[in-house]
Design a protein around this motif. Structure first.
Motif, mmCIF file in Angstrom:
data_model
loop_
_atom_site.group_PDB
_atom_site.id
_atom_site.type_symbol
_atom_site.label_atom_id
_atom_site.label_comp_id
_atom_site.label_asym_id
_atom_site.label_seq_id
_atom_site.Cartn_x
_atom_site.Cartn_y
_atom_site.Cartn_z
ATOM 1 N N ILE A 355 0.836 -1.203 0.000
ATOM 2 C CA ILE A 355 0.000 0.000 0.000
ATOM 3 C C ILE A 355 0.866 1.246 0.000
ATOM 4 C CG2 ILE A 355 -1.642 1.341 1.382
ATOM 5 C CD1 ILE A 355 -3.062 -1.014 0.490
ATOM 6 N N ARG A 356 0.488 2.203 -0.839
ATOM 7 C CA ARG A 356 1.173 3.500 -0.821
ATOM 8 C C ARG A 356 0.276 4.565 -0.196
ATOM 9 N NH1 ARG A 356 2.121 4.654 -6.821
ATOM 10 N NH2 ARG A 356 0.472 3.107 -7.065
ATOM 11 N N VAL A 357 0.869 5.411 0.608
ATOM 12 C CA VAL A 357 0.166 6.571 1.152
ATOM 13 C C VAL A 357 0.984 7.793 0.720
ATOM 14 C CG1 VAL A 357 -0.975 7.533 3.178
ATOM 15 C CG2 VAL A 357 -0.244 5.144 3.184
ATOM 16 N N CYS A 358 0.387 8.616 -0.139
ATOM 17 C CA CYS A 358 1.195 9.660 -0.781
ATOM 18 C C CYS A 358 0.439 10.979 -0.817
ATOM 19 C CB CYS A 358 1.500 9.269 -2.226
ATOM 20 S SG CYS A 358 2.007 7.568 -2.423
ATOM 21 N N GLY A 359 1.106 11.979 -1.385
ATOM 22 C CA GLY A 359 0.417 13.228 -1.670
ATOM 23 C C GLY A 359 -0.558 13.013 -2.814
ATOM 24 N N LYS A 378 -3.950 8.908 8.217
ATOM 25 C CA LYS A 378 -4.082 8.163 6.971
ATOM 26 C C LYS A 378 -3.093 6.999 6.958
ATOM 27 C CE LYS A 378 -6.658 8.032 3.566
ATOM 28 N NZ LYS A 378 -8.023 7.772 3.803
ATOM 29 N N MET A 382 -3.986 2.961 6.936
ATOM 30 C CA MET A 382 -3.498 2.026 5.920
ATOM 31 C C MET A 382 -2.694 0.880 6.546
ATOM 32 S SD MET A 382 -4.763 2.698 3.084
ATOM 33 C CE MET A 382 -6.230 3.459 3.717
#
Lengths: 389, 406
Positions: A355-359, A378, A382
């Motif tokens: 999983i990516r959590v990004c801008g 956030k 995740m």
């Protein structure tokens, strides 16, 4: 704590064995992941500890003379050491003679004179090209871009001139002495042109190194290694961290390894990867996760290019789960490269998608910054999701 | 204008030169509409750069500007408004109502106000991040300008841009650009579009020009010279305006520039240096520049000016120059005081009238702040808007499970 049952899992021997992961491999009590028991308010003024951890094999801060300094001071010291050690080291950039807008180069002109620390005009392409020329003659230019957002006029010089110099001359010439520094990332109110995180652009350029530091100890050791390294290096400094709390830094010069990620907290359930100021956010998320019984392994990638595949792969192979977080926009952020490599190399060990959590995929916003940044909640959400998968 | 035509008619047959001379001497007297001609000491106010191979006469600004009472009041009011606006911006920034980066124009008012007086809104202007003054001059309301600074929904860019990003499509103000020097080639493109429109699309005489404003710091950016070359190559009605306020961020011009004669930087493009602390000189020079650019192509203008505040809000502005230096300029060269002295001593306006304007302006800015602080933040739905023109644009959110649609 979670009870993760992982039968027959052997990190190094998974190749050649088809051992598909399955949801049944994990058993846990869902009620344990209940976030309601977390007092989120305490994360507003959170006292970060994990980000200040260090690897004892890499650095000794207990048995050597030390002092307290913030990241700005640590970066200043690194340049001072480099200039003391080698007369070929020269610092220049916009306004650096007066200390620079962030005061990172303060006193360098006084100490080393105007020949070795000087202001340039406002001309980023020129600054980069000029530094490349110096480096081609064997000097050690340390060029500052006032903000990473201003680096784009120099993009051609970095991508086409610096990165390919060695290759296209068959190693007759190189610009290994070149170090470029640029303050990057969000600062709370920077808006479109003072907040960007451009690491992914440069991660697409074989021939340079890209390094990011998370705290004063790291900044000093990594910057010194960057200056010492025989390759052109872009050293990104999360400006938000410059004036954050001081930490104990060795007085003398020391060198932290490039292309080596650092596990700053060991864990078993999920690997959480980040870099730069995002590490502070991730520490909060990891602590929240701990409150609901998730044991995270937190990794600071430190060098974006060439990155430490081994440490990451070993960790994800062990935990079977991975969350990557960065501030740059989602699409084609460096997290994409990590995720792709992880799924190629750890496919049989993965219990959940990476999983990516990004801008967001938007220009960096001014008033909407808080919606844009991958914040602690956030990231926590995740981490839960990937464990709960 | 009507008056001039009538005068010429009554003069009967004279040579053109005589007519012009008479017209000027006539204008110097008080006319029916109260116009007064303000003379400019051209020798002090201007310096010229004539390329060595320049064909024909470069000519020069007329050396005088005729203004009536209302015009004087309008010009004064606009300069005073900008001065007040920047003072309040400084306060609002310190109160943390304005976030982000903020660059103030105080000291340089005569440039944008004078330029605006000399041209029409069909002429294009583009500038860098020190843009509040231009926005107000080009017709931006005080409220929408303050709204943008504070980042509220009433802002001219919907509150999404902030201090550095102000635009006015209806009066050809193209902003408001964050990167040093990047607006200069864009300005050459604007000039080409104007030329193309006149020549190819509308098939009329060229009537409009573009002004690309940049600082002495930006003058050293490579793309400025690329723009010069294209402008000359295609003879574009492009006027490059270097606002030389003596410091590029914290570096003085002597420390940053191989040559500080910025009006000569165009080399093969003629240039003029203007005392831009004198609004009459700015008006006169810009009128001449526009005329020149329409007839002959590009021109470089160096506006000699000074900024009172630091480069941006994070720069106190006193580490690389002395407080005395700033005080000296404020006392003896301030563009508002100089203008005021001349229009008052010419008997066109009274001190009291100007004081009333100052009060008026103060009220206007205070109201703008009040209304702005009562205005909501830009709506959250704005987050995915204005990124692509597509009717539907969905951008990835922070995670794959999250997305935003315009």
């Amino acid at each position: 704590m979670l009870n993760l049952v992982r039968p027959g899992r052997n990190v190094l021997s998974h190749l050649g064995r088809r051992l598909y992961s399955s949801q049944s491999a994990v058993s846990f009590d869902r009620t344990e992941l209940d976030s309601d028991k977390i007092d989120f308010k305490k994360y507003l003024n959170f006292n970060h500890e994990i980000v200040y951890n260090y690897t004892k094999e890499e650095i000794d801060v207990e048995n050597v003379p030390t002092h307290k300094t913030n990241m700005c001071g640590a970066i200043n010291e690194a340049m001072r050491h480099a200039m003391e050690k080698d007369e070929k080291a020269v610092v220049f950039g916009e306004d650096v003679a007066f200390g620079g807008v962030f005061r990172c180069t303060i006193d360098l002109m006084e100490k080393f004179g105007k020949d070795r620390c000087f202001n340039t005009p406002l001309c980023e392409q020129g600054i980069a090209g000029f530094a490349i020329g110096m480096a081609a003659m064997g000097y050690k230019p340390i060029a500052e871009f006032q903000f990473a957002d201003y680096i784009y006029p120099a993009f051609d010089q970095i991508v086409n001139e610096a990165a390919k110099y060695r290759y296209r001359s068959g190693n007759l010439f190189n610009v290994g002495g070149l170090t470029m520094r640029a303050p990057c990332s969000a600062v709370g109110h920077g808006g479109h042109y003072h907040s960007q995180s451009p690491e992914a652009f440069f991660a697409h350029v074989p021939g340079i190194k890209v390094v990011v530091a998370r705290n004063p100890v790291q900044a000093k050791g990594l910057l010194l290694s960057c200056i010492e390294d025989d390759n052109p290096v872009l050293f990104l400094e999360p400006k938000k961290l410059y004036r954050l709390s001081a930490s104990t830094v060795p007085d003398d010069a020391y060198y932290l390894p490039l292309s080596k990620a650092e596990i700053i907290k060991k864990g078993t359930h999920v690997t959480v990867i980040g870099w730069a100021s995002q590490m502070y956010v991730l520490e909060e998320a990891v602590k929240m996760a701990e409150e609901v019984g998730i044991d995270c392994e937190l990794i600071d990638l430190r060098t974006i290019l060439p990155w430490d595949v081994e440490t990451v792969i070993n960790s994800v192979s062990k935990t079977g789960r991975c969350v990557i977080a960065h501030e740059a926009p989602h699409t084609n952020g460096f997290g994409a490269e990590l995720a792709a490599t992880i799924q190629e190399k750890c496919f049989l060990n993965l219990e959940a998608p990476v999983i990516r959590v990004c801008g967001l995929d938007t220009p960096f916003p001014l008033v909407h910054e808080k919606y844009y940044v991958p914040d602690n909640l956030k990231c926590f959400e995740m981490i839960k999701k990937v464990v709960n998968y | 204008m009507l008056k001039s035509v009538n005068t010429l008619r009554s003069l009967g047959a004279r040579t053109f030169g005589q007519q012009i001379a008479l017209q000027r001497s006539y204008a110097k007297k008080s006319t029916g509409d109260g116009a007064h001609t303000f003379a400019i000491d051209s020798k002090k106010a201007y310096a010229f750069h004539v390329p060595h191979n320049y064909q024909g006469e470069l000519g020069q600004p007329s050396g005088e500007v005729a203004l009536n009472k209302q015009e004087c009041l309008d010009l004064y009011r606009m300069m005073s408004l900008i001065r007040r606006f920047e003072l309040v911006s400084d306060q609002q920034y310190k109160q943390r109502n304005i976030r982000g980066f903020c660059h103030l124009y105080s000291g340089q008012e005569a440039i944008c106000v004078g330029m605006e007086k000399a041209i029409t809104r069909q002429d294009a202007i583009i500038t860098a991040y020190r843009d509040h003054g231009y926005q107000l001059c080009r017709g931006g309301s005080t409220e929408s300008t303050m709204g943008e600074l504070i980042g509220r929904a009433n802002g001219c860019s919907k509150g999404k841009g902030g201090s550095m990003h102000m635009y006015l499509a209806e009066s050809n103000f193209y902003g408001g650009n964050g990167i040093v020097g990047a607006q200069v080639p864009v300005g050459a493109g604007l000039a080409f579009a104007l030329q193309y429109y006149a020549k190819v699309v509308n098939k009329t005489d060229l009537k409009n020009v573009s002004f690309s404003c940049y600082g002495d710091g930006a003058a050293n950016q490579g793309q400025v010279f690329e723009a010069f070359n294209m402008a000359k190559l295609w003879n574009l009605p492009s006027i490059f305006v270097c606002e030389n306020n003596k410091y590029g961020m914290g570096t003085s011009v002597q420390r940053s520039s191989g040559s500080t004669e910025y009006y000569k930087r165009g080399d093969y493009i003629p240039g003029i240096r203007v005392d831009a602390m004198d609004i009459f000189a700015v008006i006169d020079a810009c009128r001449w520049a526009k005329e020149h650019a329409i007839k002959n192509g590009p021109l470089v203008m160096e506006m000699e000016t000074y900024r009172y505040y630091g480069h941006s809000m994070s720069d106190p502005g006193v580490t690389y120059r002395s407080k005395d230096e700033i005080q000296e300029v404020r006392k003896h060269r301030d563009p508002i005081i100089r203008f005021k002295d001349r229009i008052v001593s010419a008997g066109l306006v009274t001190e009291d009238e100007l004081k009333a304007l100052d009060q008026d302006v103060k009220k206007e800015v205070d109201e703008a702040v009040e209304k702005t602080l009562a205005s909501p933040l830009p709506d959250d739905s704005e987050i995915a808007k204005d990124i692509l023109a597509d009717e539907k644009y969905t951008c990835k959110g922070r995670t794959i499970y999250e997305s935003y649609t315009n």
